[in-house]
Scaffold this motif. Structure first.
Motif, PDB file in Angstrom:
ATOM      1  N   TYR A 154       0.823  -1.201   0.000  1.00 17.16           N
ATOM      2  CA  TYR A 154       0.000   0.000   0.000  1.00 17.16           C
ATOM      3  C   TYR A 154       0.862   1.257   0.000  1.00 17.16           C
ATOM      4  CZ  TYR A 154      -3.042   3.758   1.501  1.00 17.16           C
ATOM      5  OH  TYR A 154      -3.707   4.954   1.571  1.00 17.16           O
ATOM      6  N   LEU A 155       1.966   1.234   0.735  1.00 18.31           N
ATOM      7  CA  LEU A 155       2.852   2.392   0.764  1.00 18.31           C
ATOM      8  C   LEU A 155       3.413   2.683  -0.623  1.00 18.31           C
ATOM      9  CD1 LEU A 155       4.384   4.577   2.269  1.00 18.31           C
ATOM     10  CD2 LEU A 155       6.163   2.890   2.797  1.00 18.31           C
ATOM     11  N   SER A 156       3.858   1.655  -1.329  1.00 18.66           N
ATOM     12  CA  SER A 156       4.373   1.852  -2.687  1.00 18.66           C
ATOM     13  C   SER A 156       3.283   2.403  -3.601  1.00 18.66           C
ATOM     14  CB  SER A 156       4.913   0.527  -3.242  1.00 18.66           C
ATOM     15  OG  SER A 156       5.982   0.044  -2.451  1.00 18.66           O
ATOM     16  N   PHE A 157       2.078   1.879  -3.461  1.00 20.30           N
ATOM     17  CA  PHE A 157       0.944   2.342  -4.260  1.00 20.30           C
ATOM     18  C   PHE A 157       0.649   3.818  -3.979  1.00 20.30           C
ATOM     19  CE2 PHE A 157      -3.668   3.084  -4.434  1.00 20.30           C
ATOM     20  CZ  PHE A 157      -3.952   2.735  -5.746  1.00 20.30           C
ATOM     21  N   ALA A 158       0.597   4.196  -2.708  1.00 16.17           N
ATOM     22  CA  ALA A 158       0.264   5.575  -2.344  1.00 16.17           C
ATOM     23  C   ALA A 158       1.367   6.546  -2.746  1.00 16.17           C
ATOM     24  CB  ALA A 158       0.011   5.662  -0.840  1.00 16.17           C
ATOM     25  N   PHE A 206       1.768   5.578 -17.481  1.00 19.88           N
ATOM     26  CA  PHE A 206       3.060   5.200 -16.926  1.00 19.88           C
ATOM     27  C   PHE A 206       3.253   5.709 -15.496  1.00 19.88           C
ATOM     28  CE2 PHE A 206       4.082   4.765 -21.458  1.00 19.88           C
ATOM     29  CZ  PHE A 206       4.750   3.537 -21.443  1.00 19.88           C
ATOM     30  N   LEU A 207       2.611   6.810 -15.141  1.00 24.45           N
ATOM     31  CA  LEU A 207       2.815   7.401 -13.823  1.00 24.45           C
ATOM     32  C   LEU A 207       1.980   6.753 -12.738  1.00 24.45           C
ATOM     33  CD1 LEU A 207       3.043  11.241 -14.576  1.00 24.45           C
ATOM     34  CD2 LEU A 207       4.899   9.679 -14.001  1.00 24.45           C
ATOM     35  N   THR A 208       0.868   6.152 -13.112  1.00 29.82           N
ATOM     36  CA  THR A 208      -0.046   5.596 -12.121  1.00 29.82           C
ATOM     37  C   THR A 208       0.015   4.075 -12.116  1.00 29.82           C
ATOM     38  OG1 THR A 208      -1.858   5.588 -13.743  1.00 29.82           O
ATOM     39  CG2 THR A 208      -1.612   7.543 -12.362  1.00 29.82           C
ATOM     40  N   PRO A 209      -0.543   3.448 -11.084  1.00 32.07           N
ATOM     41  CA  PRO A 209      -0.653   1.985 -11.078  1.00 32.07           C
ATOM     42  C   PRO A 209      -1.468   1.503 -12.284  1.00 32.07           C
ATOM     43  CG  PRO A 209      -1.071   2.868  -8.898  1.00 32.07           C
ATOM     44  CD  PRO A 209      -1.005   4.042  -9.829  1.00 32.07           C
ATOM     45  N   PRO A 210      -1.325   0.238 -12.652  1.00 32.98           N
ATOM     46  CA  PRO A 210      -1.954  -0.259 -13.882  1.00 32.98           C
ATOM     47  C   PRO A 210      -3.457  -0.487 -13.765  1.00 32.98           C
ATOM     48  CG  PRO A 210      -0.820  -2.049 -12.774  1.00 32.98           C
ATOM     49  CD  PRO A 210      -0.496  -0.799 -11.999  1.00 32.98           C
ATOM     50  N   ASP A 211      -4.202   0.604 -13.584  1.00 34.41           N
ATOM     51  CA  ASP A 211      -5.656   0.495 -13.613  1.00 34.41           C
ATOM     52  C   ASP A 211      -6.208   1.740 -14.294  1.00 34.41           C
ATOM     53  OD1 ASP A 211      -6.767   2.503 -11.336  1.00 34.41           O
ATOM     54  OD2 ASP A 211      -4.879   1.592 -10.676  1.00 34.41           O
ATOM     55  N   LEU A 213      -8.925   3.468 -13.769  1.00 32.71           N
ATOM     56  CA  LEU A 213      -9.535   4.498 -12.934  1.00 32.71           C
ATOM     57  C   LEU A 213      -8.508   5.538 -12.492  1.00 32.71           C
ATOM     58  CD1 LEU A 213     -12.071   5.519 -11.548  1.00 32.71           C
ATOM     59  CD2 LEU A 213     -11.536   4.042  -9.602  1.00 32.71           C
ATOM     60  N   SER A 214      -7.373   5.095 -11.949  1.00 30.09           N
ATOM     61  CA  SER A 214      -6.360   6.044 -11.496  1.00 30.09           C
ATOM     62  C   SER A 214      -5.738   6.801 -12.667  1.00 30.09           C
ATOM     63  CB  SER A 214      -5.272   5.319 -10.698  1.00 30.09           C
ATOM     64  OG  SER A 214      -4.662   4.318 -11.481  1.00 30.09           O
ATOM     65  N   GLN A 215      -5.614   6.136 -13.816  1.00 32.04           N
ATOM     66  CA  GLN A 215      -5.089   6.812 -15.008  1.00 32.04           C
ATOM     67  C   GLN A 215      -6.018   7.940 -15.442  1.00 32.04           C
ATOM     68  OE1 GLN A 215      -4.594   3.681 -17.872  1.00 32.04           O
ATOM     69  NE2 GLN A 215      -3.219   2.512 -16.547  1.00 32.04           N
ATOM     70  N   THR A 216      -7.313   7.670 -15.419  1.00 31.72           N
ATOM     71  CA  THR A 216      -8.292   8.687 -15.822  1.00 31.72           C
ATOM     72  C   THR A 216      -8.337   9.835 -14.827  1.00 31.72           C
ATOM     73  OG1 THR A 216      -9.613   6.945 -16.860  1.00 31.72           O
ATOM     74  CG2 THR A 216     -10.695   9.057 -16.469  1.00 31.72           C
ATOM     75  N   LEU A 217      -8.272   9.507 -13.535  1.00 33.50           N
ATOM     76  CA  LEU A 217      -8.308  10.550 -12.509  1.00 33.50           C
ATOM     77  C   LEU A 217      -7.073  11.437 -12.552  1.00 33.50           C
ATOM     78  CD1 LEU A 217      -9.753   8.551  -9.479  1.00 33.50           C
ATOM     79  CD2 LEU A 217     -10.888  10.364 -10.778  1.00 33.50           C
ATOM     80  N   LEU A 218      -5.975  10.936 -13.122  1.00 39.34           N
ATOM     81  CA  LEU A 218      -4.788  11.768 -13.295  1.00 39.34           C
ATOM     82  C   LEU A 218      -4.836  12.523 -14.620  1.00 39.34           C
ATOM     83  CD1 LEU A 218      -1.996  12.754 -12.474  1.00 39.34           C
ATOM     84  CD2 LEU A 218      -1.031  10.666 -13.466  1.00 39.34           C
ATOM     85  N   ALA A 219      -5.351  11.888 -15.676  1.00 38.11           N
ATOM     86  CA  ALA A 219      -5.320  12.500 -17.006  1.00 38.11           C
ATOM     87  C   ALA A 219      -6.205  13.739 -17.092  1.00 38.11           C
ATOM     88  CB  ALA A 219      -5.756  11.472 -18.049  1.00 38.11           C
ATOM     89  N   PHE A 220      -7.396  13.698 -16.509  1.00 33.94           N
ATOM     90  CA  PHE A 220      -8.305  14.849 -16.633  1.00 33.94           C
ATOM     91  C   PHE A 220      -7.770  16.093 -15.914  1.00 33.94           C
ATOM     92  CE2 PHE A 220     -11.477  11.682 -17.998  1.00 33.94           C
ATOM     93  CZ  PHE A 220     -11.977  12.356 -19.112  1.00 33.94           C
TER      94      PHE A 220
END
Length: 247
Positions: A154-158, A206-211, A213-220
């Motif tokens: 979880y720490l690596s993910f966060a 590339f910046l977010t974990p491989p999902d 949802l997190s990619q979209t929440l960063l891209a917008f």
């Protein structure tokens, strides 16, 4: 002449070393001040996950050393983030003597904005993105599954998310610097907007974990910050040439 150049180069290296030492000292001071609260800091960072865990579930440590090293590692990163303004101050002190007066007037607010945007990215990730992502992932598993996240995983993910959003929120600053230096123009960036939109989603991947949802929440947010950067860059673009003539 050669001796003067060599002497100037050595003096710059010495100044760079001194400023790097001051930056590392700032990180060390923050770390020493925070290490006593390492477990509390980890509890604060883990709160978005704990809030979505079932009442009977807990976080686990699959490594014997994880209960010590996970909070220790997190405290080191928190010290780095806390020392970020002081690190930028040392960078500014190193490059400022070589700048024109109008460049200093331009870059000082940009430097201050970069600090605010970096912390804003981390705050946005913690208060908005993490609750959404963790709420989704903790609710989609099969009912027979027992959720017990590992503290190191979880720490690596966060931390990956914190770093990604902190850097992504610097997009307006990057655009302003590119336009100010003459590397590109706001008009050129506007014409390349369709390619930039695709590139933003690729970078988010590339910046977010491989999902997704997190990619979209960063891209917008990155796209919104790109538009903000264009507005700010167009506001400053007309000033450098005018100031150069004044110099």
């Amino acid at each position: 002449m050669t001796e003067q150049v060599k002497s100037g180069f050595v003096s710059h290296l010495i100044e760079l070393r001194n400023r790097l030492m001051k930056a590392l000292l700032a990180i060390l001071v923050f770390f020493i001040a925070l290490v006593y609260f390492a477990n509390d800091i980890y509890g604060f960072v883990a709160a978005p996950l704990v809030a979505h865990l079932p009442s009977t579930a807990t976080m686990i440590a699959t490594d014997v050393t994880a209960p010590f090293f996970a909070p220790f590692k997190l405290t080191l990163f928190v010290a780095l983030f806390a020392a970020f303004p002081l690190i930028l101050h040392q960078i500014w002190g190193f490059i400022a003597p070589g700048l024109y007066q109008h460049e200093k007037r331009m870059l000082m607010p940009v430097l201050a904005s970069s600090i605010i945007l970096f912390y804003s990215g981390i705050a946005f990730c913690y208060f908005v993105v993490l609750p959404i992502i963790l709420g989704f992932f903790t609710s989609v598993g099969p009912e027979m599954m027992t959720l017990a996240p590992d503290i190191s995983s979880y720490l690596s993910f966060a931390l990956k998310l914190f770093f990604a959003f902190g850097v992504a929120f610097e997009i307006p600053v990057a655009i302003m610097l590119l336009c100010f230096s003459g590397a590109t123009t706001t008009q050129s960036l506007k014409e390349k907007r369709p390619y930039i939109v695709v590139g933003v989603f690729v970078v988010a991947m590339f910046l977010t974990p491989p999902d997704v949802l997190s990619q979209t929440l960063l891209a917008f947010p990155m796209l919104l910050l790109f538009e903000l950067g264009l507005i700010l860059a167009s506001f400053y673009s007309a000033k450098p040439q005018q100031n150069e003539s004044e110099e």
